[in-house]
Design an enzyme around this catalytic site. Structure first.
Site, short mmCIF file in Angstrom:
data_model
loop_
_atom_site.label_atom_id
_atom_site.label_comp_id
_atom_site.label_asym_id
_atom_site.label_seq_id
_atom_site.Cartn_x
_atom_site.Cartn_y
_atom_site.Cartn_z
N HIS A 1 0.81 -1.22 0.00
CA HIS A 1 0.00 0.00 0.00
C HIS A 1 0.85 1.27 0.00
O HIS A 1 0.39 2.31 -0.45
CB HIS A 1 -1.03 -0.03 1.13
CG HIS A 1 -2.17 -0.91 0.78
ND1 HIS A 1 -2.17 -2.26 1.04
CD2 HIS A 1 -3.31 -0.67 0.08
CE1 HIS A 1 -3.27 -2.80 0.56
NE2 HIS A 1 -3.98 -1.86 -0.02
N ARG B 1 -11.05 3.80 -1.01
CA ARG B 1 -10.61 2.81 -0.01
C ARG B 1 -10.99 3.32 1.38
O ARG B 1 -10.21 3.96 2.07
CB ARG B 1 -9.10 2.59 -0.09
CG ARG B 1 -8.64 1.84 -1.34
CD ARG B 1 -7.13 1.58 -1.28
NE ARG B 1 -6.70 0.55 -2.19
CZ ARG B 1 -6.21 0.75 -3.42
NH1 ARG B 1 -6.09 1.98 -3.88
NH2 ARG B 1 -5.85 -0.26 -4.18
N ARG C 1 -15.89 1.66 -1.35
CA ARG C 1 -15.70 0.26 -0.98
C ARG C 1 -15.84 0.15 0.54
O ARG C 1 -15.24 0.94 1.27
CB ARG C 1 -14.31 -0.21 -1.40
CG ARG C 1 -14.01 -1.60 -0.84
CD ARG C 1 -12.73 -2.14 -1.35
NE ARG C 1 -11.57 -1.56 -0.73
CZ ARG C 1 -10.32 -1.83 -1.10
NH1 ARG C 1 -10.09 -2.63 -2.11
NH2 ARG C 1 -9.30 -1.28 -0.48
N GLU D 1 -11.93 -10.26 -6.76
CA GLU D 1 -10.50 -10.32 -6.44
C GLU D 1 -10.10 -11.67 -5.87
O GLU D 1 -9.00 -11.83 -5.35
CB GLU D 1 -10.08 -9.16 -5.53
CG GLU D 1 -10.93 -8.96 -4.29
CD GLU D 1 -10.53 -7.72 -3.49
OE1 GLU D 1 -9.46 -7.15 -3.73
OE2 GLU D 1 -11.32 -7.33 -2.62
N ASN E 1 -4.86 -6.55 -7.86
CA ASN E 1 -3.75 -6.73 -6.91
C ASN E 1 -3.96 -8.02 -6.12
O ASN E 1 -3.06 -8.85 -6.00
CB ASN E 1 -3.67 -5.55 -5.93
CG ASN E 1 -3.67 -4.21 -6.61
OD1 ASN E 1 -3.31 -4.12 -7.77
ND2 ASN E 1 -4.11 -3.17 -5.93
N ASP E 2 -5.15 -8.16 -5.56
CA ASP E 2 -5.42 -9.38 -4.79
C ASP E 2 -5.69 -10.56 -5.71
O ASP E 2 -5.30 -11.68 -5.40
CB ASP E 2 -6.62 -9.16 -3.85
CG ASP E 2 -6.16 -8.49 -2.56
OD1 ASP E 2 -5.12 -8.90 -2.02
OD2 ASP E 2 -6.84 -7.55 -2.09
N ARG F 1 1.47 -10.71 -1.92
CA ARG F 1 1.81 -9.43 -2.56
C ARG F 1 2.72 -8.57 -1.68
O ARG F 1 3.29 -7.59 -2.14
CB ARG F 1 0.55 -8.66 -2.97
CG ARG F 1 -0.30 -8.19 -1.81
CD ARG F 1 -1.67 -7.69 -2.27
NE ARG F 1 -1.75 -6.23 -2.34
CZ ARG F 1 -2.89 -5.55 -2.38
NH1 ARG F 1 -4.05 -6.17 -2.41
NH2 ARG F 1 -2.88 -4.25 -2.42
N CYS G 1 -10.15 -1.94 -10.98
CA CYS G 1 -9.64 -0.90 -10.08
C CYS G 1 -8.29 -1.27 -9.47
O CYS G 1 -7.72 -0.49 -8.72
CB CYS G 1 -10.64 -0.55 -8.99
SG CYS G 1 -10.95 -1.89 -7.84
C1 PEP Z 1 -7.01 -4.91 -5.38
O1 PEP Z 1 -6.88 -5.88 -4.63
O2 PEP Z 1 -6.68 -4.92 -6.58
C2 PEP Z 1 -7.58 -3.65 -4.88
C3 PEP Z 1 -7.91 -2.67 -5.69
O3 PEP Z 1 -7.72 -3.50 -3.54
P1 PEP Z 1 -6.51 -3.26 -2.49
O4 PEP Z 1 -5.27 -3.00 -3.29
O5 PEP Z 1 -6.93 -2.13 -1.63
O6 PEP Z 1 -6.48 -4.58 -1.77
MG MG Z 2 -7.90 -5.93 -2.74
#
Ligand code: PEP
Ligand code: MG
Length: 540
Positions: A188, A293, A329, A427, A450-451, A461, A498
């Site tokens: 993050h 977020r 979210r 995700e 990302n997830d 990650r 996203c």
């Molecule tokens: C993701 O997982 O791609 C996402 C947008 O959420 P975060 O990165 O906040 O887990």
């Molecule tokens: Mg996520």
């Protein structure tokens, strides 16, 4: 001059003094010292520095919040001059031959206890002030400021690692670049750097004595120079100017459509972490907010944010966006985003653990408070809600049932709310595989790449050792992306992306070809993605 290499998280050039972020560790150790008088001088110097800090805070507060609230900082300055306080610290240092940190902490504890025992409510409350001001002096003595960052001018921030709860406390207007020893490109902090549009590096083993020295960060090359010579400085100043010119060219795309050469349109929205990011959303001409977020509101608080506190934040964002879509979210904490007051157990596999919707579906109080705040705010703009980490139809139905309960309560209370779309994040591989069914239950999907990459490739990650294996272009991910959008459309839902991959301009054409309706990216990437869309020709 020294040159250190790391891994690039975000490009760009930053030039400025280096400052080392130190974890706010208020645990004070008792140490025996040889020269009490020198220690007393050190204590008085720290007090003077703390008073200077308080004076600056007083002046800032005076402008921003007015005399009444600003007075607090003046009263803190007076406490530091209180004779009983000063004598107690000096006595402890002299008689017990201890370090100043210990003497200040002991004095602060004793005084706070005396205040806490008083009958008068006003005096009782002063206990917290004594603790606060004591921590400030200890912070100065140990070289740790309140936010972990000792800076009054913009700096290149060097840190071991930065947790989301630490980055929220930083004065971001003073950060030119992030450089960390640890952390991963998908963490993050990396996302924050992209949101702030500043260069960032990870995996840099910087020396401790570089504090205050001039530095250059070359984000794209993954290099930091400490103590650069004049020639290199001039070269990088020139590079920075060129970047500025490129940014100006992109500026010309403001107000233009996100349309390909052959007429296909797509929405380009922005990802944000809080109200403060909306300015750059507007500045970069986003069509809406595709991912708010909301957990950052919880990370910034010392305790559960109340319904009204959340309502005010969501309402502000909705109003600032003036009718443009804002997708909020619901709370996504757990894993790397830890919030102390939730008191979550330590887990062996936090990324696979009690997080996001799993917390909300077992904490009705938390979930309902947030949904009430969002629905109330929806009266002031165009708000949608999306639920993270979904793996089953049952979870979606339970989320929808809670939303319905909230709407009914507001109806009974006569509180107005808008027409709110309900969507989910895709995700997890489970959600991908049942996306045909899920699409019939919701208004939209937003793919969290990302997830989704983490869970599909079985790669943490957060683990920097796996950065080279973390491949969001993996054919498994691209096949899933196609499957998700096809299932969304067949089930009557729209689909967006996203996760960070949405901003990857080497794939923009591919996303358009797949039929995606929306890409939600860091504010700093909006115009670059618009440029990529406008240079795409799907019929070529
Ligand atoms: C993701 O997982 O791609 C996402 C947008 O959420 P975060 O990165 O906040 O887990
Ligand atoms: Mg996520």
């Amino acid at each position: 001059m020294i040159k250190l290499e790391g891994k690039s998280v975000f490009g760009g050039v930053a030039i400025g003094p280096a400052a080392i972020f130190r974890k706010t560790d208020t645990t004070v150790r008792r140490e025996t010292i040889d020269d009490p008088e020198a220690e007393i001088v050190r204590y008085h110097e720290a007090t003077e520095k703390a008073k200077d800090e308080l004076q600056k805070l007083y002046e800032k507060a005076l402008v921003e919040v007015g005399e009444d609230s600003a007075f607090l900082f003046q009263s803190h300055q007076m406490m530091l001059d209180d004779l009983d306080y000063v004598e107690s610290v000096e006595n402890i240092i002299r008689t017990q031959k201890t370090n100043a940190e210990y003497a200040v902490a002991t004095t602060g504890d004793n005084m706070a206890e005396i205040f806490a025992m008083m009958d008068d409510a006003y005096m009782k409350e002063r206990a917290a002030d004594v603790k606060d001001v004591t921590n400030r002096v200890i912070g100065v003595l140990s070289g740790v400021s309140g936010s972990g960052m000792n800076a009054s001018e913009p700096v290149i921030l060097l840190a071991d690692d930065l947790a989301p709860s630490e980055t929220v406390q930083l004065d971001k207007s003073l950060v030119l670049s992030f450089v960390t020893r640890h952390g991963s490109t998908n963490s993050h902090t990396a996302i924050l750097a992209r949101t702030m549009n500043i260069p960032a590096l990870i995996g840099v083993d910087y020396p401790e004595d570089c504090e205050g020295k001039m530095a250059i960060v070359d984000g794209a090359a993954g290099i930091i120079y400490i103590d650069p010579d004049e020639k290199l400085l001039a070269e990088y100043r020139e590079k920075k100017n060129e970047e500025q010119k490129k940014a100006e060219l992109l500026e010309q795309l403001k107000g233009q459509d996100n349309v390909t050469k052959d007429g296909t349109r797509i929405n380009i929205y922005a990802n944000i972490g809080g109200v403060a990011d909306v300015a750059s959303v507007l500045e970069n001409d986003a069509g809406g907010i595709g991912l708010f977020r909301s957990e950052f509101l919880y990370l910034e608080s010392e305790d559960y944010p109340t319904e009204d506190e959340q309502f005010n934040a969501y309402k502000k964002v909705a109003q600032m966006m003036a009718g443009k879509k804002v997708i909020i979210r619901t709370l996504d904490i757990g894993a790397d985003k830890q919030v102390d007051y939730f008191d979550l157990d330590k887990e062996d596999n936090p990324a696979l653990g009690y997080r996001a919707i799993r917390i909300c579906l077992t904490r009705d109080d938390v979930f309902k408070t947030q949904l009430r705040a969002i629905y109330r705010a929806s009266h002031y703009g165009t708000i949608s809600i999306m639920f993270p980490m979904i793996i089953s139809m049952d979870e979606v139905r339970r989320c929808k049932a809670m939303a319905e309960l909230v709407r009914k309560e507001l109806d009974v209370e006569g509180i107005p709310y808008g027409d709110v779309e309900l969507g989910i994040m895709i995700e997890t591989p489970a959600a991908v595989m049942i996306s045909d069914e899920l699409a019939k239950e919701v208004d939209f999907f937003s793919v969290g790449t990302n997830d989704l990459t983490q869970y599909t490739l079985a790669i943490d990650r957060q683990n920097p050792r796996l950065d080279d294996f973390y491949d969001p272009h993996h054919p498994a991910i691209l096949k899933m992306l196609k499957m998700i959008v096809d299932n969304a459309h067949a089930g009557g839902a729209w689909a967006g992306i996203c996760g960070e991959l949405g901003a990857d301009t080497t794939l923009t054409g591919e996303f358009l070809r797949m039929g995606y309706d929306e890409l939600s990216v860091s504010p700093s990437m909006i115009l670059k993605v618009r440029d990529a869309v406008r240079n795409t020709n799907l019929s070529a």
